[in-house]
Design a protein around this motif. Structure first.
Motif, PDB file in Angstrom:
ATOM      1  N   ARG A 162      42.794  43.698  41.520  1.00 22.24           N
ATOM      2  CA  ARG A 162      42.071  44.122  40.313  1.00 22.24           C
ATOM      3  C   ARG A 162      42.755  43.531  39.083  1.00 22.24           C
ATOM      4  NH1 ARG A 162      40.554  50.136  40.598  1.00 22.24           N
ATOM      5  NH2 ARG A 162      38.762  49.157  41.611  1.00 22.24           N
ATOM      6  N   ALA A 163      41.949  43.169  38.094  1.00 19.41           N
ATOM      7  CA  ALA A 163      42.468  42.662  36.823  1.00 19.41           C
ATOM      8  C   ALA A 163      41.868  43.479  35.689  1.00 19.41           C
ATOM      9  CB  ALA A 163      42.117  41.188  36.650  1.00 19.41           C
ATOM     10  N   LEU A 164      42.699  43.837  34.718  1.00 21.51           N
ATOM     11  CA  LEU A 164      42.244  44.584  33.547  1.00 21.51           C
ATOM     12  C   LEU A 164      42.601  43.803  32.301  1.00 21.51           C
ATOM     13  CD1 LEU A 164      43.682  46.891  35.700  1.00 21.51           C
ATOM     14  CD2 LEU A 164      42.265  48.323  34.204  1.00 21.51           C
ATOM     15  N   PHE A 165      41.633  43.650  31.395  1.00 20.78           N
ATOM     16  CA  PHE A 165      41.852  42.891  30.171  1.00 20.78           C
ATOM     17  C   PHE A 165      40.806  43.313  29.140  1.00 20.78           C
ATOM     18  CE2 PHE A 165      39.209  40.584  33.120  1.00 20.78           C
ATOM     19  CZ  PHE A 165      38.168  40.072  32.362  1.00 20.78           C
ATOM     20  N   LEU A 166      40.929  42.780  27.937  1.00 20.91           N
ATOM     21  CA  LEU A 166      40.016  43.127  26.849  1.00 20.91           C
ATOM     22  C   LEU A 166      39.068  41.981  26.537  1.00 20.91           C
ATOM     23  CD1 LEU A 166      42.305  44.894  24.198  1.00 20.91           C
ATOM     24  CD2 LEU A 166      40.916  45.957  25.984  1.00 20.91           C
ATOM     25  N   LEU A 167      37.827  42.341  26.217  1.00 20.80           N
ATOM     26  CA  LEU A 167      36.858  41.420  25.638  1.00 20.80           C
ATOM     27  C   LEU A 167      36.234  42.113  24.437  1.00 20.80           C
ATOM     28  CD1 LEU A 167      34.912  39.871  28.691  1.00 20.80           C
ATOM     29  CD2 LEU A 167      36.583  38.731  27.221  1.00 20.80           C
ATOM     30  N   ASP A 168      36.471  41.574  23.259  1.00 20.55           N
ATOM     31  CA  ASP A 168      35.888  42.123  22.039  1.00 20.55           C
ATOM     32  C   ASP A 168      36.155  43.618  21.901  1.00 20.55           C
ATOM     33  OD1 ASP A 168      34.542  41.818  19.632  1.00 20.55           O
ATOM     34  OD2 ASP A 168      32.597  42.317  20.506  1.00 20.55           O
ATOM     35  N   GLY A 169      37.374  44.031  22.204  1.00 24.22           N
ATOM     36  CA  GLY A 169      37.753  45.427  22.057  1.00 24.22           C
ATOM     37  C   GLY A 169      37.257  46.349  23.149  1.00 24.22           C
ATOM     38  N   ARG A 170      36.659  45.802  24.185  1.00 24.31           N
ATOM     39  CA  ARG A 170      36.186  46.595  25.324  1.00 24.31           C
ATOM     40  C   ARG A 170      37.112  46.357  26.514  1.00 24.31           C
ATOM     41  NH1 ARG A 170      30.563  47.948  24.662  1.00 24.31           N
ATOM     42  NH2 ARG A 170      29.712  46.982  22.773  1.00 24.31           N
ATOM     43  N   LEU A 171      37.402  47.415  27.247  1.00 23.17           N
ATOM     44  CA  LEU A 171      38.233  47.290  28.435  1.00 23.17           C
ATOM     45  C   LEU A 171      37.371  46.801  29.593  1.00 23.17           C
ATOM     46  CD1 LEU A 171      40.966  47.729  29.826  1.00 23.17           C
ATOM     47  CD2 LEU A 171      40.238  50.075  30.313  1.00 23.17           C
ATOM     48  N   VAL A 172      37.774  45.693  30.188  1.00 18.83           N
ATOM     49  CA  VAL A 172      37.057  45.101  31.318  1.00 18.83           C
ATOM     50  C   VAL A 172      37.912  45.239  32.574  1.00 18.83           C
ATOM     51  CG1 VAL A 172      36.128  42.966  32.286  1.00 18.83           C
ATOM     52  CG2 VAL A 172      35.800  43.477  29.860  1.00 18.83           C
ATOM     53  N   THR A 173      37.296  45.657  33.656  1.00 15.39           N
ATOM     54  CA  THR A 173      37.970  45.769  34.948  1.00 15.39           C
ATOM     55  C   THR A 173      37.225  44.905  35.952  1.00 15.39           C
ATOM     56  OG1 THR A 173      38.593  48.065  34.470  1.00 15.39           O
ATOM     57  CG2 THR A 173      38.749  47.343  36.753  1.00 15.39           C
ATOM     58  N   ALA A 174      37.900  43.902  36.480  1.00 17.73           N
ATOM     59  CA  ALA A 174      37.312  43.012  37.483  1.00 17.73           C
ATOM     60  C   ALA A 174      38.059  43.225  38.797  1.00 17.73           C
ATOM     61  CB  ALA A 174      37.422  41.557  37.040  1.00 17.73           C
ATOM     62  N   THR A 175      37.314  43.374  39.888  1.00 17.73           N
ATOM     63  CA  THR A 175      37.924  43.699  41.180  1.00 17.73           C
ATOM     64  C   THR A 175      37.365  42.810  42.276  1.00 17.73           C
ATOM     65  OG1 THR A 175      38.108  46.023  40.475  1.00 17.73           O
ATOM     66  CG2 THR A 175      38.379  45.572  42.823  1.00 17.73           C
ATOM     67  N   ALA A 176      38.239  42.363  43.162  1.00 15.31           N
ATOM     68  CA  ALA A 176      37.846  41.611  44.359  1.00 15.31           C
ATOM     69  C   ALA A 176      38.248  42.437  45.572  1.00 15.31           C
ATOM     70  CB  ALA A 176      38.522  40.248  44.395  1.00 15.31           C
ATOM     71  N   THR A 177      37.258  42.801  46.391  1.00 14.75           N
ATOM     72  CA  THR A 177      37.488  43.643  47.560  1.00 14.75           C
ATOM     73  C   THR A 177      36.994  42.925  48.809  1.00 14.75           C
ATOM     74  OG1 THR A 177      37.071  45.590  46.174  1.00 14.75           O
ATOM     75  CG2 THR A 177      37.125  45.941  48.553  1.00 14.75           C
ATOM     76  N   PRO A 178      37.814  42.824  49.843  1.00 14.14           N
ATOM     77  CA  PRO A 178      37.378  42.164  51.063  1.00 14.14           C
ATOM     78  C   PRO A 178      36.492  43.083  51.898  1.00 14.14           C
ATOM     79  CG  PRO A 178      39.573  42.993  51.373  1.00 14.14           C
ATOM     80  CD  PRO A 178      39.197  43.298  49.944  1.00 14.14           C
ATOM     81  N   PHE A 179      35.876  42.527  52.910  1.00 16.56           N
ATOM     82  CA  PHE A 179      35.107  43.325  53.853  1.00 16.56           C
ATOM     83  C   PHE A 179      36.032  43.832  54.959  1.00 16.56           C
ATOM     84  CE2 PHE A 179      31.926  40.633  51.857  1.00 16.56           C
ATOM     85  CZ  PHE A 179      30.923  41.561  51.571  1.00 16.56           C
ATOM     86  N   ALA A 180      35.875  45.102  55.321  1.00 21.34           N
ATOM     87  CA  ALA A 180      36.758  45.717  56.309  1.00 21.34           C
ATOM     88  C   ALA A 180      36.678  45.021  57.659  1.00 21.34           C
ATOM     89  CB  ALA A 180      36.415  47.202  56.454  1.00 21.34           C
ATOM     90  N   GLU A 181      35.480  44.588  58.046  1.00 14.48           N
ATOM     91  CA  GLU A 181      35.284  44.009  59.366  1.00 14.48           C
ATOM     92  C   GLU A 181      35.947  42.644  59.500  1.00 14.48           C
ATOM     93  OE1 GLU A 181      31.507  42.287  61.824  1.00 14.48           O
ATOM     94  OE2 GLU A 181      31.249  44.264  60.907  1.00 14.48           O
TER      95      GLU A 181
END
Length: 208
Positions: A162-181
């Motif tokens: 997961r990555a957390l950062f700001l864009l124009d004063g908004r908190l953005v959370t971007a996440t990469a999740t694998p498939f369990a299988e």
């Protein structure tokens, strides 16, 4: 403490969007990108990823988008992609009252605390979350974590980047999740997230 509590409140709103149950995509060709009109954030993934139209949430309180393999979202099955793709999610909050609250070292310390792990947990329980690795940078906090609580998204694995950062004063959370299988190797997962974040910042560079 006020700084951490302010960020924590935004995280609860943003991360809860990441765990919402999503409607199924249609079999129509999925779009490569989308712009969230309420926050004016343009969203696109790395090559091979498309937007799930049924996942989009766009309100004054924040937005959410899920991206997946373009073929998979179109209903096509490709066994060769097993272990080579993942789910990407993005959430964006309403504007922060004080964007200078965002401080990556303080945020890293928060996520390693019991309150922070509770925020990360899909079940709201700190005991389900292990922070495996964290890397604060000047403008982005990177987190590698494992959550043993059941996922809301079908087939998602326990570990994620997961990555957390700001864009124009908004908190953005971007996440990469694998498939369990068929989980994507951890190093590749981090690479996919890095490309996702780079694309987001490129498309919205006037806002960062």
């Amino acid at each position: 403490m006020r700084v951490r509590m302010g960020i924590a409140g935004l995280l609860v709103l943003g991360l809860s969007a990441c765990e919402m149950e999503l409607p199924s995509s249609s079999v129509a060709p999925p779009p490569r990108s989308v712009t969230l009109s309420q926050s004016n954030v343009s969203v696109a993934g790395p090559s091979g990823f498309c937007v799930d139209p049924g996942s989009i949430r766009d309100t004054p309180e924040g937005g959410f988008v899920l991206l997946g393999n373009c073929g998979g979202l179109s209903g096509r099955s490709n066994p060769a992609l097993k272990g080579k793709t993942a789910m990407l999610t993005l959430s964006v909050t309403a504007p922060m009252q004080d964007p200078e609250q965002f401080d990556t070292p303080s945020l890293e310390a928060f996520f390693r605390s019991e309150a922070g792990r509770r925020t990360l947990s899909r079940a709201g329980a700190a005991r389900t979350v292990t922070v495996i690795e964290s890397a604060p940078e000047a403008e982005t906090l990177w987190l590698h974590a494992r959550d043993s609580a059941p996922g809301a998204l079908p087939g998602q694995g326990a570990e994620y980047w997961r990555a957390l950062f700001l864009l124009d004063g908004r908190l953005v959370t971007a996440t990469a999740t694998p498939f369990a299988e068929a989980p994507m190797p951890e190093a590749q997962l981090r690479g996919v997230l890095s490309r996702f974040v780079a694309e987001l910042k490129r498309r919205n560079r006037t806002m960062s």
